[in-house]
Design a protein around this motif. Structure first.
Motif, PDB file in Angstrom:
ATOM      1  N   GLU A   2       0.835  -1.216   0.000  1.00  0.00           N
ATOM      2  CA  GLU A   2       0.000   0.000   0.000  1.00  0.00           C
ATOM      3  C   GLU A   2       0.861   1.253   0.000  1.00  0.00           C
ATOM      4  O   GLU A   2       0.518   2.242  -0.651  1.00  0.00           O
ATOM      5  CB  GLU A   2      -0.921   0.013   1.229  1.00  0.00           C
ATOM      6  N   PHE A   3       1.985   1.200   0.717  1.00  0.00           N
ATOM      7  CA  PHE A   3       2.850   2.384   0.715  1.00  0.00           C
ATOM      8  C   PHE A   3       3.368   2.636  -0.709  1.00  0.00           C
ATOM      9  O   PHE A   3       3.294   3.752  -1.220  1.00  0.00           O
ATOM     10  CB  PHE A   3       4.026   2.227   1.688  1.00  0.00           C
ATOM     11  N   LEU A  11       2.225   5.363   7.231  1.00  0.00           N
ATOM     12  CA  LEU A  11       2.854   4.042   7.346  1.00  0.00           C
ATOM     13  C   LEU A  11       4.348   4.201   7.667  1.00  0.00           C
ATOM     14  O   LEU A  11       5.206   3.684   6.942  1.00  0.00           O
ATOM     15  CB  LEU A  11       2.635   3.227   6.060  1.00  0.00           C
ATOM     16  N   ASP A  12       4.630   4.983   8.697  1.00  0.00           N
ATOM     17  CA  ASP A  12       5.988   5.243   9.212  1.00  0.00           C
ATOM     18  C   ASP A  12       6.807   6.237   8.393  1.00  0.00           C
ATOM     19  O   ASP A  12       7.901   6.625   8.811  1.00  0.00           O
ATOM     20  CB  ASP A  12       6.807   3.937   9.374  1.00  0.00           C
ATOM     21  N   TYR A  13       6.353   6.614   7.214  1.00  0.00           N
ATOM     22  CA  TYR A  13       7.116   7.589   6.424  1.00  0.00           C
ATOM     23  C   TYR A  13       6.858   8.985   7.025  1.00  0.00           C
ATOM     24  O   TYR A  13       5.718   9.466   7.030  1.00  0.00           O
ATOM     25  CB  TYR A  13       6.666   7.552   4.960  1.00  0.00           C
ATOM     26  N   ASN A  68      17.950  11.647  12.486  1.00  0.00           N
ATOM     27  CA  ASN A  68      16.923  11.947  13.494  1.00  0.00           C
ATOM     28  C   ASN A  68      15.749  12.644  12.807  1.00  0.00           C
ATOM     29  O   ASN A  68      15.889  13.184  11.709  1.00  0.00           O
ATOM     30  CB  ASN A  68      17.546  12.873  14.545  1.00  0.00           C
ATOM     31  N   ARG A  69      14.615  12.694  13.483  1.00  0.00           N
ATOM     32  CA  ARG A  69      13.503  13.513  12.984  1.00  0.00           C
ATOM     33  C   ARG A  69      13.846  14.978  13.224  1.00  0.00           C
ATOM     34  O   ARG A  69      14.385  15.316  14.284  1.00  0.00           O
ATOM     35  CB  ARG A  69      12.222  13.207  13.746  1.00  0.00           C
ATOM     36  N   ASN A  90      -0.284   1.258  10.704  1.00  0.00           N
ATOM     37  CA  ASN A  90       0.053  -0.050  10.121  1.00  0.00           C
ATOM     38  C   ASN A  90      -1.267  -0.659   9.647  1.00  0.00           C
ATOM     39  O   ASN A  90      -2.263   0.063   9.558  1.00  0.00           O
ATOM     40  CB  ASN A  90       0.812  -0.940  11.131  1.00  0.00           C
ATOM     41  N   SER A  91      -1.296  -1.938   9.371  1.00  0.00           N
ATOM     42  CA  SER A  91      -2.527  -2.518   8.797  1.00  0.00           C
ATOM     43  C   SER A  91      -3.676  -2.596   9.794  1.00  0.00           C
ATOM     44  O   SER A  91      -4.814  -2.850   9.415  1.00  0.00           O
ATOM     45  CB  SER A  91      -2.246  -3.912   8.261  1.00  0.00           C
TER      46      SER A  91
END
Ligand code: FES
Ligand SMILES: [Fe+2]
Length: 361
Positions: free
Chosen positions: A21-22, A51-53, A76-77, A279-280
């Motif tokens: 899906e990503f 989805l974590d991006y 890092n973010r 996530n799913s």
């Protein structure tokens, strides 16, 4: 019903669909990322994870820029909060970046052997950004179609909604144990309203008549859910709401593929929902509620309008909670569901969502 045209239940849980899906849905399509009112001041920013991006959108002296929210130094973010006002500086070693994502300053720069040229290749990854009315979109794909092509007729519809929207009075992230697609499918049909929203939407007179004015394009859809004639018009104190810029006598709902939801209750209050898949089996529902814009120079009595918006907040949150309880239960059932077979006429917007999704997957 040809169930090959419907998404198989296996796409609603487990680890196997997340990457798919990503790659095929979220990194290929324009994604709603915020509203202009999120970025009113210099250095105001919003972060969102798909989805974590990690994505960040930030105001640089009036220019909005979008980036992958990862520092090129030690990864890092850069912005760590959901929203706020801050310089574009990474908090790990305090490197700062300009509006192009280039390195602006580095503490103890002389301790690095690298030449100026080497630092020039380090860059926070820029993402495409487009503004439609008051809606801000980003794309992770540098080669995707233009936002106008992507939205089609919904481009002008978003411009119209933008005219109806004034200021934001509520913002909240709600973590839900639900696959993002179940949230979409729930909001694009009103068939469940008499059962689930009996004391809210249904009592207000909506969802007793069939949906009208449907429009579909590229997975996006809109419908009007008319109000029953039998409902008492109610409190005359709210007569002042006749002065809003865009009035309609329905519950109007837009879905912009893949994860933007907009609803307007007769134009008097606007809800902008943004589903951020974690996530799913988990999603964040990012809720934004807006005051309607009043026409000409009409100024509502402050105390009355404030009380009205408070009521709107309670009411929308109650409706969303009613949906969440059902959907979290459905999510638990998904591993045991063998197939999806039928969709009725009142579920035609689910159908258009499934068709677009399957076209991409
Ligand atoms: S990781 Fe960002 S400055 Fe070091
Ligand atoms: Fe609902």
């Amino acid at each position: 019903m040809d169930n090959n045209k419907l998404i198989h239940p296996k796409f609603y849980f487990g680890n196997s669909t997340q990457q798919l899906e990503f790659d095929k849905v979220f990194s290929k399509n324009w994604l709603f990322a915020g509203m202009l009112s999120d970025f009113l001041e210099n250095n105001s920013f919003i972060t969102l994870d798909i989805l974590d991006y990690p994505i960040v959108i930030q105001n640089f002296n009036g220019e909005l820029r979008a980036f992958q929210n990862i520092c090129p130094h030690r990864f890092n973010r850069i912005q760590t909060k959901t929203k706020g006002i801050d310089f574009f500086i990474c908090g790990y070693h305090n490197w700062s970046f300009d509006k192009e994502g280039n390195v602006k300053s580095i503490p103890k720069k002389s301790s690095f052997n690298e030449s100026h040229q080497d630092f020039n290749c380090l860059k926070v990854k820029p993402l495409r950004i487009e503004i439609v009315g008051k809606f801000v979109f980003v794309s992770l794909d540098q080669n995707s179609e233009s936002i106008k092509e992507y939205l089609g007729v919904f481009h002008d519809k978003l411009l119209e909604v933008s005219l109806a929207i004034d200021y934001n009075f509520y913002f909240e992230d709600d973590l839900q144990n639900i696959n993002w697609k179940l949230i979409v499918e729930n909001v694009v049909e009103a068939y469940h309203c008499p059962a689930i929203h009996q004391n809210t939407l249904y009592n207000m007179g909506f969802c007793r008549k069939s949906e009208v004015n449907n429009d579909y394009y590229n997975g996006h859809s809109v419908a009007d859910y008319p109000k029953s004639d039998k409902v008492d018009e109610g409190n005359k104190l709210l007569k002042y709401l006749d002065n809003i810029e865009i009035k309609h006598d329905t519950f109007r709902h837009y879905f912009i593929f893949p994860n933007l939801l907009i609803s307007s209750t007769e134009g008097t209050s606007i809800y902008v929902g943004n589903i951020l898949p974690v996530n799913s089996e988990k999603s964040i529902l990012r809720k934004r509620f807006y005051s309607p814009k009043f026409r000409d120079n009409f100024i509502p009595k402050e105390a009355i309008h404030k009380a009205f918006l408070e009521m709107v907040k309670t009411s929308i949150n109650q409706i969303l909670e009613e949906d969440k309880v059902i959907l979290e239960q459905i999510q638990k059932n998904m591993p045991f569901v063998e197939n999806t077979y039928f969709l009725g006429k009142e579920e035609s917007r689910i159908n258009s969502f499934h068709e677009k999704y399957l076209e991409l997957i």
